[in-house]
Scaffold this active site. Structure first.
Site, short mmCIF file in Angstrom:
data_model
loop_
_atom_site.label_atom_id
_atom_site.label_comp_id
_atom_site.label_asym_id
_atom_site.label_seq_id
_atom_site.Cartn_x
_atom_site.Cartn_y
_atom_site.Cartn_z
N THR A 35 66.10 50.70 121.60
CA THR A 35 66.83 49.51 121.90
C THR A 35 65.73 48.24 121.23
O THR A 35 64.85 48.56 120.49
CB THR A 35 66.50 49.46 123.61
OG1 THR A 35 65.05 49.36 123.71
CG2 THR A 35 67.01 50.47 124.17
N GLU A 83 64.51 50.84 130.71
CA GLU A 83 64.18 49.12 130.54
C GLU A 83 62.95 48.86 131.44
O GLU A 83 63.05 49.30 132.77
CB GLU A 83 65.40 48.73 131.05
CG GLU A 83 66.91 48.79 130.38
CD GLU A 83 66.64 48.11 128.80
OE1 GLU A 83 65.85 46.95 128.74
OE2 GLU A 83 67.08 48.51 128.01
N THR A 99 70.08 52.93 132.55
CA THR A 99 68.99 53.80 131.63
C THR A 99 68.22 54.52 132.87
O THR A 99 67.91 55.59 132.78
CB THR A 99 68.21 52.86 130.78
OG1 THR A 99 68.96 52.72 129.47
CG2 THR A 99 66.83 53.68 130.23
N THR A 133 55.78 53.49 138.01
CA THR A 133 55.15 51.96 138.08
C THR A 133 54.68 51.97 139.36
O THR A 133 55.10 52.22 140.46
CB THR A 133 55.94 51.16 137.49
OG1 THR A 133 55.34 49.61 138.00
CG2 THR A 133 57.33 50.85 138.36
N ASP A 134 53.57 51.12 139.65
CA ASP A 134 53.06 50.57 140.91
C ASP A 134 54.13 49.63 141.66
O ASP A 134 54.19 49.35 142.61
CB ASP A 134 51.50 49.80 140.78
CG ASP A 134 51.65 48.69 139.86
OD1 ASP A 134 52.58 48.27 139.28
OD2 ASP A 134 50.51 48.27 139.77
N GLU A 135 54.96 48.90 140.85
CA GLU A 135 55.95 47.98 141.34
C GLU A 135 56.66 48.54 142.55
O GLU A 135 57.32 47.78 143.31
CB GLU A 135 56.88 47.39 140.29
CG GLU A 135 55.81 46.85 139.33
CD GLU A 135 56.73 45.67 138.47
OE1 GLU A 135 57.65 45.36 138.95
OE2 GLU A 135 55.93 45.16 137.55
N TYR A 159 64.42 45.72 138.31
CA TYR A 159 63.41 46.86 137.70
C TYR A 159 62.97 47.71 138.81
O TYR A 159 63.01 49.17 138.66
CB TYR A 159 62.45 45.96 136.76
CG TYR A 159 61.56 47.03 136.44
CD1 TYR A 159 61.59 47.99 135.52
CD2 TYR A 159 60.12 46.86 136.83
CE1 TYR A 159 60.80 48.75 134.93
CE2 TYR A 159 59.39 47.79 136.62
CZ TYR A 159 59.19 48.86 135.31
OH TYR A 159 58.30 49.67 135.06
N SER A 160 62.09 47.13 139.71
CA SER A 160 61.36 48.05 140.43
C SER A 160 62.40 49.12 141.24
O SER A 160 61.97 50.21 141.81
CB SER A 160 60.30 47.51 141.15
OG SER A 160 60.78 46.43 142.04
N LYS A 163 63.58 51.84 139.25
CA LYS A 163 62.39 52.88 139.02
C LYS A 163 62.17 53.53 140.36
O LYS A 163 61.96 54.70 140.05
CB LYS A 163 60.89 52.22 138.61
CG LYS A 163 60.97 51.63 137.16
CD LYS A 163 61.23 52.42 135.94
CE LYS A 163 60.06 53.40 135.90
NZ LYS A 163 60.14 54.19 134.65
N LEU A 199 53.08 39.25 129.70
CA LEU A 199 52.15 38.37 129.66
C LEU A 199 51.28 38.19 128.55
O LEU A 199 51.04 37.28 127.74
CB LEU A 199 51.57 38.49 131.03
CG LEU A 199 50.27 37.30 131.09
CD1 LEU A 199 51.17 36.18 131.44
CD2 LEU A 199 49.42 37.94 132.31
N PRO A 214 53.25 29.57 128.81
CA PRO A 214 53.99 29.22 130.13
C PRO A 214 53.46 30.18 131.46
O PRO A 214 53.38 31.40 131.52
CB PRO A 214 55.47 30.04 129.92
CG PRO A 214 55.42 30.75 128.93
CD PRO A 214 54.10 30.56 128.18
N ASN A 258 46.92 36.10 137.07
CA ASN A 258 47.08 35.82 135.77
C ASN A 258 46.44 34.67 135.19
O ASN A 258 46.27 34.72 133.79
CB ASN A 258 48.84 35.40 135.84
CG ASN A 258 49.84 36.45 136.28
OD1 ASN A 258 49.32 37.61 136.22
ND2 ASN A 258 50.73 36.12 136.96
N ARG A 291 59.05 32.86 138.70
CA ARG A 291 59.89 33.99 138.62
C ARG A 291 60.63 34.37 140.15
O ARG A 291 60.00 34.29 140.84
CB ARG A 291 59.12 35.48 138.28
CG ARG A 291 60.01 36.73 138.29
CD ARG A 291 59.00 37.79 137.86
NE ARG A 291 58.69 37.97 136.50
CZ ARG A 291 57.92 39.06 136.17
NH1 ARG A 291 57.31 39.58 136.90
NH2 ARG A 291 57.84 39.14 134.68
#
Ligand code: NAD
Ligand code: DAU
Length: 358
Positions: A35, A83, A99, A133-135, A159-160, A163, A199, A214, A258, A291
């Protein structure tokens, strides 16, 4: 003996394949759809190495997976393909469900059929390792303890959520069918070959190109950063010594807001590659629209994998981030090559409505 890796041309997958073939002499069958996030250039150093067999294909293609398993008879599957970018999942969740959920389901079914056909040591030794993932655990408050393996699942982004669904499928295939699975839930990775939509590589690329840096919202969201080769060594440890059916949290004990990450990058870039006008890269910082549903804090309690498998990260944040900045400075062609038309379209889509100065 060989292993089948999915998603081995992406950021972590390609680091894993390179690391594996440095550490082991066991061939890797690398299945990747290529991809926008998959990049064969990451694996260029393996040209001519017969231990690496690259196959371009989709984890949703059951026939292809069946053929690969029958032909190569791997002793393990290490499943990275996904993804992976939260912002993209907000703009277009469909591909994430296809996916991350359907793809994992297809792979599990193929692995189950293959494993059922094995016998003796090949059957007992087989492993399906799922990289997660931890998310999936959701967002922590400032005073909450870091996520352990028993935290409830509270995914907040498409996404999370996708997952989390894939983690549940992996768990169910073990409990119902006995498939010998392991799962790892890792925190934010950084290092070489990180696609510049995330990031750290985005900030380095934008800084050097004279563009805005940003920062979403107030920049106080906290992530727990791990150098990518430490994630690779954790997965090797789970493959070697992990207990079937178990989950292992992997993290760097490196919680940072961040804005602190961006300031560290600015400091290193000011040192290694100062701006022509002598000013600091901090001039380029721009606070932009947050976000949607942005998780405030992730942190991993990595004591189980340390206690049970003896794994600890080798890099500190200070050593890892210096290496990373130096890698990007030495590999600006790699960055330029991934900044295709599709990459520019993505930047327009994600940042246009955040009012980022040019
Ligand atoms: P990435 O987006 O850089 O790479 C994903 C790879 O999967 C790409 O090479 C892509 O071509 C491939 N792929 C996508 N869809 C596919 C499909 N249908 N069939 C075959 N291949 C396909 O992602 P990454 O950051 O390297 O993450 C790898 C895995 O690790 C993911 O499962 C992700 O959820 C997990 N993870 C990532 C992080 C992180 O910080 N990046 C942290 C914890 C867990
Ligand atoms: O925690 C593990 C996860 O880490 C992985 O499962 C994901 O695949 C991976 O992409 C990463 O998700 P994040 O959303 O945490 O990573 P990202 O690099 O997109 O963003 C890190 C933080 O920086 C996050 O709080 C959002 C913020 N950010 C990101 C971008 C791209 C900004 O402030 N500005 C930006 O332009």
């Amino acid at each position: 003996m060989s292993i089948l890796v999915t998603g081995g041309a992406g950021f972590i997958g390609s680091n894993f394949v390179l690391d594996w073939l440095r550490e082991r002499d066991e061939p890797v069958i690398n299945l990747d759809k290529l991809t926008y996030a998959g990049n064969p250039e990451n694996l260029k150093s393996l040209d001519g190495d017969t231990r690496h067999v690259f196959v371009q294909g989709d984890i949703c293609d059951r026939g292809l997976i069946d053929r690969l398993l029958a032909e190569h008879k791997p002793r393990a599957i290490v499943h990275f393909a996904a993804e992976s970018h939260v912002d993209r999942s907000i703009h277009g969740p469909g591909e994430f469900l296809r996916t991350n959920i359907d793809g994992t389901f297809t792979l599990l079914e193929a692995a189950r059929a293959y494993w059922n056909g094995l016998a003796g040591d090949a059957k007992t030794g087989f492993r399906f390792h799922h990289v997660s993932t931890d998310e999936v655990y959701g967002s922590l408050k400032p005073s909450d303890p870091p996520f352990t393996e028993t935290n409830p699942y509270e995914p907040n982004s498409p996404y999370s959520a996708s997952k989390a669904a894939s983690d549940h499928l992996v768990r169910a295939w073990h409990h119902t069918y006995g498939l010998p699975v392991t799962t790892s839930n890792c925190s934010n990775n950084y290092g070489p070959y990180h696609f510049p939509e995330k990031l750290i590589p985005l900030m380095i690329a934008n800084a050097l190109a004279g563009k805005s840096l940003p920062i979403y919202g107030d920049g106080q969201q906290v992530r727990d950063w791990l150098y990518v080769t430490d994630h690779c060594s954790a997965i090797r440890a789970v493959l070697d010594k992990g207990k079937v059916g178990e989950v292992y949290n992997v993290g760097g004990w490196n919680e940072k807001p961040n804005i602190e990450i961006v300031n560290t990058l600015i400091k290193l870039l000011n040192e290694f590659s100062p701006r022509a006008d002598g000013k600091s890269y901090s001039e380029q910082i721009a606070y932009v629209t947050d976000r949607p549903g942005h998780d405030r804090r992730y942190a991993i309690d990595a004591r189980k994998i340390e206690r049970e498998l003896g794994w600890r990260p080798a890099e500190t944040f200070e050593t890892g981030i210096r290496k990373t900045v130096q890698w990007y400075l030495s590999n600006q062609d790699w960055v330029r090559n991934v900044q295709s038309g599709a990459y520019r379209e993505w930047l327009d889509k994600n940042y246009a409505d955040r009012s980022v100065p040019a």
